[in-house]
Design a protein around this motif. Structure first.
Motif, short mmCIF file in Angstrom:
data_model
loop_
_atom_site.label_atom_id
_atom_site.label_comp_id
_atom_site.label_asym_id
_atom_site.label_seq_id
_atom_site.Cartn_x
_atom_site.Cartn_y
_atom_site.Cartn_z
N ILE A 191 0.85 -1.19 0.00
CA ILE A 191 0.00 0.00 0.00
C ILE A 191 0.89 1.25 0.00
O ILE A 191 1.84 1.37 0.77
CB ILE A 191 -0.96 -0.01 1.21
CG1 ILE A 191 -2.05 -1.06 0.98
CG2 ILE A 191 -1.59 1.37 1.42
CD1 ILE A 191 -2.97 -1.27 2.16
N GLY A 192 0.61 2.16 -0.89
CA GLY A 192 1.43 3.35 -1.07
C GLY A 192 2.32 3.25 -2.28
O GLY A 192 2.94 4.24 -2.69
N THR A 193 2.38 2.05 -2.86
CA THR A 193 3.22 1.87 -4.06
C THR A 193 2.38 1.78 -5.33
O THR A 193 2.94 1.60 -6.41
CB THR A 193 4.07 0.60 -3.94
OG1 THR A 193 3.21 -0.55 -3.96
CG2 THR A 193 4.89 0.60 -2.66
N LEU A 198 -7.80 -0.79 -1.02
CA LEU A 198 -7.66 -1.59 0.19
C LEU A 198 -7.48 -0.72 1.43
O LEU A 198 -6.85 0.35 1.35
CB LEU A 198 -6.46 -2.53 0.06
CG LEU A 198 -6.58 -3.68 -0.93
CD1 LEU A 198 -5.23 -4.36 -1.11
CD2 LEU A 198 -7.62 -4.69 -0.44
N PRO A 199 -7.97 -1.18 2.59
CA PRO A 199 -7.69 -0.47 3.84
C PRO A 199 -6.23 -0.67 4.23
O PRO A 199 -5.52 -1.51 3.67
CB PRO A 199 -8.63 -1.15 4.85
CG PRO A 199 -8.86 -2.51 4.28
CD PRO A 199 -8.85 -2.35 2.79
N ALA A 210 -10.43 -7.74 -3.91
CA ALA A 210 -9.92 -6.59 -4.65
C ALA A 210 -9.14 -7.03 -5.89
O ALA A 210 -9.24 -6.42 -6.96
CB ALA A 210 -9.04 -5.72 -3.75
N ALA A 211 -8.37 -8.11 -5.75
CA ALA A 211 -7.62 -8.62 -6.91
C ALA A 211 -8.57 -9.10 -7.99
O ALA A 211 -8.33 -8.89 -9.19
CB ALA A 211 -6.71 -9.76 -6.46
N ASP A 215 -7.84 -4.54 -8.71
CA ASP A 215 -7.10 -3.58 -7.90
C ASP A 215 -5.59 -3.79 -8.07
O ASP A 215 -5.09 -4.91 -7.95
CB ASP A 215 -7.50 -3.77 -6.43
CG ASP A 215 -6.83 -2.78 -5.49
OD1 ASP A 215 -7.48 -1.79 -5.12
OD2 ASP A 215 -5.66 -3.03 -5.14
N GLU A 216 -4.86 -2.72 -8.37
CA GLU A 216 -3.44 -2.83 -8.72
C GLU A 216 -2.61 -3.46 -7.61
O GLU A 216 -1.84 -4.40 -7.84
CB GLU A 216 -2.88 -1.43 -9.04
CG GLU A 216 -1.40 -1.44 -9.40
CD GLU A 216 -0.84 -0.03 -9.61
OE1 GLU A 216 0.40 0.09 -9.68
OE2 GLU A 216 -1.64 0.94 -9.69
N VAL A 217 -2.74 -2.96 -6.39
CA VAL A 217 -1.94 -3.48 -5.28
C VAL A 217 -2.35 -4.92 -4.96
O VAL A 217 -1.50 -5.78 -4.72
CB VAL A 217 -2.10 -2.58 -4.05
CG1 VAL A 217 -1.57 -3.26 -2.79
CG2 VAL A 217 -1.36 -1.25 -4.27
N ALA A 218 -3.63 -5.18 -4.96
CA ALA A 218 -4.10 -6.54 -4.66
C ALA A 218 -3.62 -7.54 -5.69
O ALA A 218 -3.24 -8.67 -5.34
CB ALA A 218 -5.62 -6.54 -4.58
#
Length: 310
Positions: A191-193, A198-199, A210-211, A215-218
């Protein structure tokens, strides 16, 4: 012949009547009590609900913990109150039926080898991916338990020296990088990248959902899980050379998001890559009821080959 398989979990005690084909005829569930005597009573009462309705020849208990090599004693179960308790003998005397214990992953592996994704396989491994990783190995129809009844602890193979701390006391265990818990930890680190909904402290289920939505991070967290699943499967293949690996557990519900990539990582990482047959990697057929089905099957085998009542 009808037998009962009981899945003794930290939240609930679930019992099922199953026939010789692994078909469940009836189930019953109660909450898991907090003390050993209460737990023994709850299991006996749950079984009696079913024995009042069906002619039962034996009972198998699937337990998430260390079971003695003779399958009579629960040595340790982290989410249950038993510590070196002769559970099988006590329940057998209460019920007047043969009772046998089994590790829950072993029971699930038996269900898949006899009635599911690994039917016909001479060497079949099961990797149960949930909060952590459970493992089992069936060779020529028999469960491999090791010398003292606790093998194989696949989740605690060390994949990353000096890696994430594991509750077992080691660092870098496979389940710290490939599990529902690991999926959440990886996503939190990412998270932050990238863009994400996501929480700050997501659950594994949050990440999987989320994936699935892109969702990009997920998605990156799921790709990381796929990588480590493949790396771990390569180790399993190097040691056991299974014909089939069955992926089970709660995380397997999201297999469409990671399994193909995991297979690719496995194929690249295994010793002799490109020059040896690869295990078929499949999702479990029986899902959540597998431990009950396998425990019932092992109870049937115990009745046919072991003593009736201790």
């Amino acid at each position: 012949m009808l037998t009962i398989g009981v899945d003794v979990g930290g939240t609930s005690v679930r019992a099922a009547v199953a026939d010789e084909h692994g078909q469940i005829l009836r189930t019953h569930r109660v909450p898991t009590p907090k003390t050993g005597p209460e737990l023994n009573t709850a299991i006996a009462d749950t079984v009696r609900v079913l024995t009042d309705q069906y002619p039962i020849d034996g009972v198998g208990l699937a337990v998430a913990g260390f079971v003695s090599e003779d399958r009579r004693v629960v040595r340790f179960a982290p989410h249950l109150p038993w510590r070196h308790v002769a559970v099988a003998d006590e329940l057998s005397h209460r019920l007047g039926l043969p009772v046998v214990l089994e590790h829950d992953a072993n029971a699930a592996a038996v269900a898949e080898q006899r009635f599911g994704a690994a039917v016909g396989a001479r060497v079949a491994a099961l990797v149960a991916i949930g909060t952590g990783i459970g493992g089992a190995l069936v060779i020529d129809g028999e469960v491999f338990r090791g010398a003292f009844g606790v093998a194989p602890e696949l989740g605690h193979l060390r994949l990353v020296p000096e890696g994430r701390k594991c509750p077992c006391g080691k660092n870098g265990c496979w389940e710290r990088y490939c599990s529902g818990t690991a999926l959440a930890a990886t996503a939190a680190e990412l998270i932050g990248t990238g863009t994400t909904s996501l929480p700050a402290e997501p659950s594994g289920l949050d990440v999987a959902r989320a994936a699935d939505a892109g969702d990009e991070v997920a998605v990156r967290a799921m790709d990381d899980l796929a990588r480590w699943l493949g790396e771990g499967l390569a180790l399993v293949a190097d040691v056991y050379d299974p014909e089939v690996v069955v992926i089970s557990g709660g995380v397997s519900d999201s297999a469409h998001l990671f399994l193909d990539k995991a297979r690719d990582h496995y194929a690249a990482a295994v010793t002799g890559s490109g020059h040896r047959p690869l295990a078929r990697v499949r999702v479990a057929h029986h899902g959540d009821p597998a431990a009950m089905i396998g425990a019932a099957a092992m109870a049937r085998q115990h009745v046919l080959t072991g003593p009736k009542v201790p």
